[in-house]
Design an enzyme around this catalytic site. Structure first.
Site, PDB file in Angstrom:
ATOM      1  N   TYR A  33       4.844   3.207   6.033  1.00 42.21           N
ATOM      2  CA  TYR A  33       5.469   4.520   5.931  1.00 42.21           C
ATOM      3  C   TYR A  33       5.392   5.253   7.259  1.00 42.21           C
ATOM      4  O   TYR A  33       4.678   4.843   8.180  1.00 42.21           O
ATOM      5  CB  TYR A  33       4.822   5.346   4.812  1.00 42.21           C
ATOM      6  N   ARG A  52       6.620   3.479  16.242  1.00 39.39           N
ATOM      7  CA  ARG A  52       5.530   2.945  15.405  1.00 39.39           C
ATOM      8  C   ARG A  52       6.082   2.302  14.138  1.00 39.39           C
ATOM      9  O   ARG A  52       5.533   1.313  13.644  1.00 39.39           O
ATOM     10  CB  ARG A  52       4.516   4.047  15.069  1.00 39.39           C
ATOM     11  N   ARG A 100       6.071 -11.239  -9.591  1.00 41.13           N
ATOM     12  CA  ARG A 100       4.753 -11.074  -8.977  1.00 41.13           C
ATOM     13  C   ARG A 100       4.214 -12.415  -8.486  1.00 41.13           C
ATOM     14  O   ARG A 100       4.074 -13.351  -9.278  1.00 41.13           O
ATOM     15  CB  ARG A 100       3.787 -10.439  -9.983  1.00 41.13           C
ATOM     16  N   LYS A 147       0.637   1.066   9.724  1.00 39.65           N
ATOM     17  CA  LYS A 147       0.638   2.265   8.863  1.00 39.65           C
ATOM     18  C   LYS A 147       1.059   1.879   7.446  1.00 39.65           C
ATOM     19  O   LYS A 147       2.177   2.151   7.005  1.00 39.65           O
ATOM     20  CB  LYS A 147       1.568   3.327   9.458  1.00 39.65           C
ATOM     21  N   GLU A 179     -11.949   7.432  12.768  1.00 38.65           N
ATOM     22  CA  GLU A 179     -10.974   8.535  12.663  1.00 38.65           C
ATOM     23  C   GLU A 179     -11.218   9.279  11.356  1.00 38.65           C
ATOM     24  O   GLU A 179     -12.128   8.949  10.607  1.00 38.65           O
ATOM     25  CB  GLU A 179      -9.543   8.003  12.737  1.00 38.65           C
TER      26      GLU A 179
END
Ligand code: PMP
Length: 288
Positions: A33, A52, A100, A147, A179
């Protein structure tokens, strides 16, 4: 709420925006995202977020869902359609839909979603008071530079910390801070040096972090990119976090210890001001 959401090539009312239960984003958190802020009708740090996005997609072997020029147009259009002058655009790309299976085929059709959230980005009360944070053990996977949407550990720790009266957590690994739950963490030493964790797979390469370091160097601040301990942070004169929607937010307390004099420090304040000024002038307007 009656937002218009972008889903796989179509503009749909938010109540009609549905993704398959077989989507790998839902079953495996196989998705990445980006979040881009909008202030006064301008996209903040858009080129960095685009760069990014491409790195995250490459790392997982997911194709860009639309061409770059179209992606920028979609950002402008979704802001316009939802009347967003100040807020954020969230976008997510998952690998797509299949029965799946841990093993996925090479080429899948990605699921691509964009939505907006209204937020008074420029009216953040924490810019005046600062944040109180708590250190917790690092428990996320080891590829944090990608991310991905697998945010459960961060969400659990932040919720727990909120219930204990803290604003956020700082993850600590091998004695060093990586972080915050959804922001990069920085300190200013008593000597006035801005110290921030060096880039690696230990942390997300924050777009705001990059811009702030650039502005700090331009303002002749000494910057050191290296690992540092919670003890060094507690002894700092200032501390702050950076992220796409909080920009530069001071941290005034850590594990109950006051940082500096417990007030918003001059360097944090100055970097916030410079960043807002720069983005208001350099940000890409959503209206042509
Ligand atoms: N670290 C983590 C773990 C994050 O989730 C975020 C924000 N998404 C950041 C840092 C800050 O990155 P950016 O400045 O690009 O928002």
């Amino acid at each position: 709420m009656d937002r218009t959401v972008y889903l796989n090539g179509a503009w749909v009312a938010e109540g009609d925006a549905k993704v398959s239960v077989f989507d790998r984003g839902f079953l495996f958190a196989d998705a990445i995202y980006e979040v881009t802020a909008i202030i006064h009708g301008k996209l903040v740090d858009y080129p960095g977020h685009l760069a990014r996005l491409k790195r995250s997609l490459d790392a997982l072997g997911i194709a860009m869902p639309v061409a770059e020029a179209e992606l920028l147009d979609l950002h402008k259009e979704i802001a316009r359609r939802n009347g967003i002058e100040d807020g954020l655009i969230y976008l997510q790309v998952s690998r797509g839909v299949q029965d799946r299976d841990f093993v996925f085929p090479e080429a899948m059709e990605p699921t691509f979603v964009m939505f907006t959230q209204t937020k008074k980005v420029l009216d953040n009360p924490k810019w005046k008071t600062g944040l109180s944070v708590k250190t917790v053990p690092e428990g996320r996977w080891s590829d944090r530079q990608i991310k991905t949407v697998q945010l459960l550990y961060s969400s659990l720790r932040k919720t727990e910390a909120n219930r204990q009266g803290y604003d956020d957590v700082l993850f600590v690994e091998n004695g060093h801070i990586t972080e915050a739950s959804s922001a990069n963490f920085h300190i200013v030493t008593q000597e006035g040096v801005l110290v921030t964790r060096d880039l690696s797979n230990a942390l997300l390469h924050g777009i705001t972090r990059g811009s702030i370091l650039h502005l700090a160097r331009q303002a002749d601040l000494k910057v050191e990119e290296r690992a540092f301990t919670p003890e060094e942070a507690k002894a700092a004169s200032e501390a702050f976090v950076t992220s796409a929607t909080s920009f530069v937010t001071p941290v005034v307390k850590m594990d109950g210890v006051t940082i500096g004099n417990g007030e918003v420090g001059p360097i944090s304040r100055r970097l916030l001001d410079i960043y807002i000024r720069e983005q208001l002038s350099a940000g890409i307007p959503v209206a042509d």
